[in-house]
Scaffold this motif. Structure first.
Motif, PDB file in Angstrom:
ATOM      1  N   LEU A   1       0.832  -1.198   0.000  1.00 58.86           N
ATOM      2  CA  LEU A   1       0.000   0.000   0.000  1.00 58.86           C
ATOM      3  C   LEU A   1       0.868   1.249   0.000  1.00 58.86           C
ATOM      4  O   LEU A   1       0.599   2.206  -0.745  1.00 58.86           O
TER       5      LEU A   1
ATOM      6  N   SER B   1       2.285   1.795  -3.420  1.00 62.31           N
ATOM      7  CA  SER B   1       1.258   2.270  -4.344  1.00 62.31           C
ATOM      8  C   SER B   1       0.953   3.748  -4.124  1.00 62.31           C
ATOM      9  O   SER B   1       0.833   4.521  -5.086  1.00 62.31           O
ATOM     10  N   ILE B   2       0.842   4.150  -2.862  1.00 62.29           N
ATOM     11  CA  ILE B   2       0.566   5.547  -2.550  1.00 62.29           C
ATOM     12  C   ILE B   2       1.716   6.445  -3.002  1.00 62.29           C
ATOM     13  O   ILE B   2       1.509   7.500  -3.618  1.00 62.29           O
TER      14      ILE B   2
ATOM     15  N   GLY C   1       1.672   6.708  -6.758  1.00 66.13           N
ATOM     16  CA  GLY C   1       0.532   7.457  -7.264  1.00 66.13           C
ATOM     17  C   GLY C   1       0.603   8.948  -6.997  1.00 66.13           C
ATOM     18  O   GLY C   1       0.027   9.747  -7.748  1.00 66.13           O
TER      19      GLY C   1
ATOM     20  N   LYS D   1     -10.655   2.166   5.182  1.00 67.58           N
ATOM     21  CA  LYS D   1      -9.845   1.296   4.335  1.00 67.58           C
ATOM     22  C   LYS D   1     -10.700   0.129   3.864  1.00 67.58           C
ATOM     23  O   LYS D   1     -11.559  -0.329   4.617  1.00 67.58           O
ATOM     24  N   PRO D   2     -10.439  -0.371   2.646  1.00 72.45           N
ATOM     25  CA  PRO D   2      -9.449   0.126   1.680  1.00 72.45           C
ATOM     26  C   PRO D   2      -9.885   1.448   1.057  1.00 72.45           C
ATOM     27  O   PRO D   2     -11.079   1.716   0.953  1.00 72.45           O
ATOM     28  N   LEU D   3      -8.899   2.262   0.667  1.00 73.01           N
ATOM     29  CA  LEU D   3      -9.208   3.542   0.051  1.00 73.01           C
ATOM     30  C   LEU D   3      -8.404   3.680  -1.236  1.00 73.01           C
ATOM     31  O   LEU D   3      -7.362   3.048  -1.412  1.00 73.01           O
ATOM     32  N   ASP D   4      -8.919   4.509  -2.144  1.00 70.26           N
ATOM     33  CA  ASP D   4      -8.237   4.704  -3.415  1.00 70.26           C
ATOM     34  C   ASP D   4      -7.372   5.954  -3.365  1.00 70.26           C
ATOM     35  O   ASP D   4      -7.524   6.811  -2.495  1.00 70.26           O
ATOM     36  N   ILE D   5      -6.463   6.070  -4.320  1.00 70.67           N
ATOM     37  CA  ILE D   5      -5.520   7.173  -4.366  1.00 70.67           C
ATOM     38  C   ILE D   5      -6.245   8.509  -4.522  1.00 70.67           C
ATOM     39  O   ILE D   5      -5.860   9.519  -3.914  1.00 70.67           O
ATOM     40  N   GLU D   6      -7.312   8.521  -5.317  1.00 72.44           N
ATOM     41  CA  GLU D   6      -8.038   9.779  -5.563  1.00 72.44           C
ATOM     42  C   GLU D   6      -8.639  10.322  -4.263  1.00 72.44           C
ATOM     43  O   GLU D   6      -8.565  11.524  -3.979  1.00 72.44           O
ATOM     44  N   THR D   7      -9.236   9.423  -3.471  1.00 70.64           N
ATOM     45  CA  THR D   7      -9.813   9.845  -2.188  1.00 70.64           C
ATOM     46  C   THR D   7      -8.734  10.364  -1.250  1.00 70.64           C
ATOM     47  O   THR D   7      -8.893  11.406  -0.601  1.00 70.64           O
TER      48      THR D   7
ATOM     49  N   GLU E   1      -5.777  11.596  -2.024  1.00 71.68           N
ATOM     50  CA  GLU E   1      -5.256  12.871  -2.525  1.00 71.68           C
ATOM     51  C   GLU E   1      -6.194  14.019  -2.191  1.00 71.68           C
ATOM     52  O   GLU E   1      -5.763  15.100  -1.750  1.00 71.68           O
TER      53      GLU E   1
END
Length: 276
Positions: free
Chosen positions: A38, A41-42, A45, A128-134, A136
């Protein structure tokens, strides 16, 4: 607060000759999570984000070492980590680095508790889980809105997080004047409190008035005693929505808790004497 990136010079070409203009300094954001995939990935991203720079730590201890060696504008912390977990890290940050606001990430706790923490505005909670857009979007909001930041978290927030994360812990509270007390949680339920000669409900209410404290956390192991905190009073104390009064400097929530305690004691006295 001055950002560490203000020591970094970044120049962009301008329309006119000999007229370079510096880019706005990027903020420093630390992401703390024990999931290495994770974190990777963060970091990938958000590597080229124009507003902030992301650094990562895989544990609470590593995070404190990184923060101690630099200047940070925001910490994003996973609550469920081994060794020093997110609750312990928040306690350390609140004591030693109160100027750094925090966002917490959790896959635990009830939707109602998470919603109440969000509505209180004292601590941002991401599911969680959370996406990169959220992530950011929420980082950007937190960095932009510093006027309402309450970085030194009050004691009740730590109690609410212990409940939300279903912790089984002994939470020690130390005041600068030498007084100390304890809260005891079993699987997220506040079952007891002790402070000087007080126990149970009275001890819990006495400590909620405390300011300028430090915290210590350790595992709370069986055998567990019978609860000395009334379940209805514990629910009231751990409700985040009523804590809004405390942030405004009022005492309405404490008054409600004390009134509930008096009522419960009157009920108990009446039952003892056979009153209907």
């Amino acid at each position: 607060m001055q950002s560490a990136d203000q020591t970094e010079t970044s120049i962009t070409a301008a329309a006119g000759k000999n007229n370079p203009q510096p880019l706005a300094a990027r903020k420093q954001v630390l992401i703390v999570d024990d999931e290495q995939e994770l974190l990777a990935s963060i970091q990938a991203g958000l590597a080229n984000h124009p507003r902030f720079r992301v650094l990562t730590a895989a544990s609470g201890g590593e995070a404190l070492g990184i923060i101690d060696s630099g200047i940070f504008d925001l910490a994003v912390i996973d609550l469920n980590m081994p060794e020093m977990d997110g609750l312990q890290l928040l306690a350390a940050l609140s004591e030693s680095f109160p100027e750094i606001p925090s966002i917490v990430m959790t896959g635990f706790g009830s939707p109602a508790m998470r919603q109440e923490l969000r509505q209180a505005g004292a601590l941002k909670v991401l599911d969680k889980p959370l996406d990169i857009e959220t992530l950011e979007r929420e980082i950007t909001r937190a960095l932009e809105d510093r006027s309402g930041c309450r970085c030194r978290l009050p004691l009740e927030i730590f109690l609410q997080l212990a409940a939300m994360e279903h912790k089984t812990i002994h939470l020690k509270v130390f005041r600068q004047d030498g007084r100390q007390g304890s809260f005891f949680f079993r699987e997220g339920m506040l079952i007891d409190a002790e402070q000087d000669g007080l126990t149970g409900d009275s001890a819990a209410l006495a400590m909620l008035d405390w300011q300028d404290f430090t915290l210590g956390l350790k595992e709370y192991s069986p055998p567990f005693p019978e609860p000395r905190i009334n379940s209805r009073l514990a629910y009231l104390l751990l409700r985040t929505r009523c804590r809004l009064d405390q942030y405004g400097g009022g005492s309405a929530c404490f008054d409600r808790a004390r009134e509930e305690l008096r009522r419960l004691r009157q009920e108990a006295d009446g039952a003892e004497h056979g009153c209907p």
